[in-house]
Every structure is written in C-alpha cells, then in structure tokens.
Write an enzyme that holds these catalytic residues in place. Sequence first.
Site, mmCIF file in Angstrom:
data_model
loop_
_atom_site.group_PDB
_atom_site.id
_atom_site.type_symbol
_atom_site.label_atom_id
_atom_site.label_comp_id
_atom_site.label_asym_id
_atom_site.label_seq_id
_atom_site.Cartn_x
_atom_site.Cartn_y
_atom_site.Cartn_z
ATOM 1 C CG HIS A 127 66.557 35.872 67.842
ATOM 2 N ND1 HIS A 127 67.445 35.167 68.622
ATOM 3 C CD2 HIS A 127 67.136 37.063 67.609
ATOM 4 C CE1 HIS A 127 68.525 35.910 68.829
ATOM 5 N NE2 HIS A 127 68.364 37.063 68.226
ATOM 6 C CB CYS A 137 77.751 37.590 71.333
ATOM 7 S SG CYS A 137 76.264 38.258 72.044
#
Length: 388
Positions: free
Chosen positions: A204, A327
Amino acid sequence: MSGQTIYADNAASTRLSAAAKAAMLPCFDLVYANPSAPHAMGRAAAAALTDARAQIAAALGCDPAELYFNSGGTEADAQALRTAAILGAQSGKRHIISTAFEHHAVLRTLDLLGQEGFEIELLAVPENGVVTAPQVAAAIRPDTCLVSVMFANNEIGTLQPVAEIGAVCRAAGVLFHTDAAQAAGQTPIDVRTQQIDLLSLSAHKFHGPKGVGALYARKGLCPVPLLAGGGQERGARPGTENLPGIVGMAAALAEATACLNETAAALTERRDWLIAGLSEIPQAVLNGDAERRLPGNVNFSFAGIEGEALLLLLDARGICASAGAACTAGAPEPSHVLLAIGRSPALARGALRLTLSADVTDAEIEAILRAVRETVALLRAAPGRNNQ
Ligand SMILES: *Cc1c(COP(=O)(O)O)cnc(C)c1O
C-alpha cells in the site's frame, strides 16, 4: 477524493493504481479458488500466484523462490528480524545493530528481542538523516548476527547508503536486513548488487492494496514462521494466500518500476518547489538531507508551532498531511525520528510532513504553499500560544 481535497500523505498510504485494481478484479469473481486446490480453478489461481511472484522478483532483482508473501511491512520486519536473531543465536551471536530512526515495526520487535536476551545497539543518526557505512562497520563485532537499516526513512524520506552497508555486512559475514516499505517503487532496488539478505515490502506504499506485503530472503535463508498452520509459502507463512492482494501488489510494483525514473523526476521537481517555498517561512527548518531523500518527501519543522494545530487547520482547508508517522498521529510525544536527528522536542513537535504522488498537480502545490504560509503565520500570531 473531491476536487477540494489535496492528498499529500502518500507515505502513510497511497491510492490503488488503476493497473493494480484491474489486475485484482478477476481474482474476486473468476480466479477465486484456493491456489493449493488440485483442480482446474485451483491451478488457475496457482498460476496467477506464480506470475505475481515472477513480476515482483523481476522488480527486486531476486529469484521468485526468494519471496514470501505476507500481510505487509510490519509482518515482514518482524519475520526478518526474528529469522536473523534465531539463526544468530544458534551460533552464539546475539548482537544486533540497527538505527534510532527505524519504523516502530522494527524498533518494537527489537525491544522484544532485547527482552529475549539479544543485545540491541541502535546507531545514532547524523543530523542529515543519513546513516553511514563506516558507522555500521565500526559497530560490527564478532558476535553480531544482524544489521537492520531502513532503505528510506518514512518520516524524513532520507535514503540510506544501502549498497555500501550491504558490502560492509557481506564482508563481515553479518546478515543485512533493510525495510524498503518506503523505497520500493520510488528508488531503484536490486538485492544482488546492493547485497541485501532480507528486505521488507508493503504494497500500500506503492499504490498497491493494503494488508499485503512480502519478505525477500536470500536463497539459503529460510524465514522462521511466525504462525503455525498449512504449508503455504514453503512453510514460512501458513494461511491461504491473499491472491487479489498479491496480484495487485505485483501489478503496482511492476508499474511503479517501469516508470520509476519518469515519476521520480516529476516528483523531485515538485518536492524541490515545495522545499524552496516553505524555506522562505521564517524559522522553518528542513528535516533530512535536501537531496538524498525520496522524490516525494518534504518534512519541515516550524519553530513555535504545534504540528497538531497546523495539521488541523490544514485539514480544514482540505489538505491531508501528517506530522510524521501515521501510526503516531494524535500521540503527544515528539517524533523519535526527529529527536534522533537532533531536533529539540519543541521543534520535533512543530513538524509537517507532506508526501507527494504523481497525482499532485502544480495548482495543488501552489495551494499547499499558500495554505502553509498563511496557517503558520496565523498560529504564530494567535494570542496565548505557547512560546517556545
Ligand atoms: C508503512 C511502513 C511499515 C509498515 O507496513 P504495513 O504494511 O503498514 O504493516 C513498515 N516500515 C516502513 C518504513 C513503513 O513506511
């Protein structure tokens, strides 16, 4: 997205390419059998898997048998590090070298290995964000089993001298792993000439689908399975193969590799335009080397600004950007990457990462420049802000 939205967060994830999507579609309604099944449709699925493996091997310069498909970069990092650690321990080698600015998938796995009795040494990162081969050479000891240095950093985009580090490791007989999640499809990779033993991929990040990736492990190195189950991926990664994901990953990587130079040239031009424009903002500091960085990566710190506030205001203006790693978004701690290159906690908190793809237009670059200039000025003028 709508015409109003500008997507400049491609280091976090990318749009699925049309080629990847087209390659995936037949896997949903035609080639959906289990690749291990011993019938015609199973054989068709197995053939698609074989083709995808060959495409990815060609892009990396490896043998198809050296690839192990999995769920993405995080899994590939964990398996690469564990494999090298277990092999090392078998010959009494428990010293692992990595760097202070790796992705958390590497750093957290190294924490676990540290708890399991391995000695983890994290190299300091020079201010330009480029670790050197002599640094690695100086750290290697007789009991070193692994060197893990990322190919390109995910926050500041800096490219590491992978071939030089590979040569140092090969000469010393130490395994070399590189996390190429950001580099793949953006900068040339050739595991043979770069002397890489283990490499992590995440689809991705190069316009492939999410939740799929691969580990490359040089011939003779059998990845230690993290899971128990069937015999898929030569026993190294049990579980029915994610065929649509793998086929999409292969198409995306083949496409990115085929037009790598062209895309890199176009992105570099826009990147440098952004860097030049943002440098004109008072007390703006570019994070990471100006040249030795990914073609689409821009990362600045603005003194006296909270990155989170800047992001919110840019978001309100339709600009999708990041303060660093996706993240860690929302976390109050400053980026470990920016601290590693010597930024103060205050400057590290004032960071803005803009990561481009070929989709970003000149008009969008102008809009980003205008929005960042105005927003930084607005935040600096706001009463009651924290003076740093
Ligand atoms: C995104 C990323 C990962 C994690 O990959 P996933 O496929 O999202 O698990 C690991 N390392 C780096 C450098 C990354 O950019």
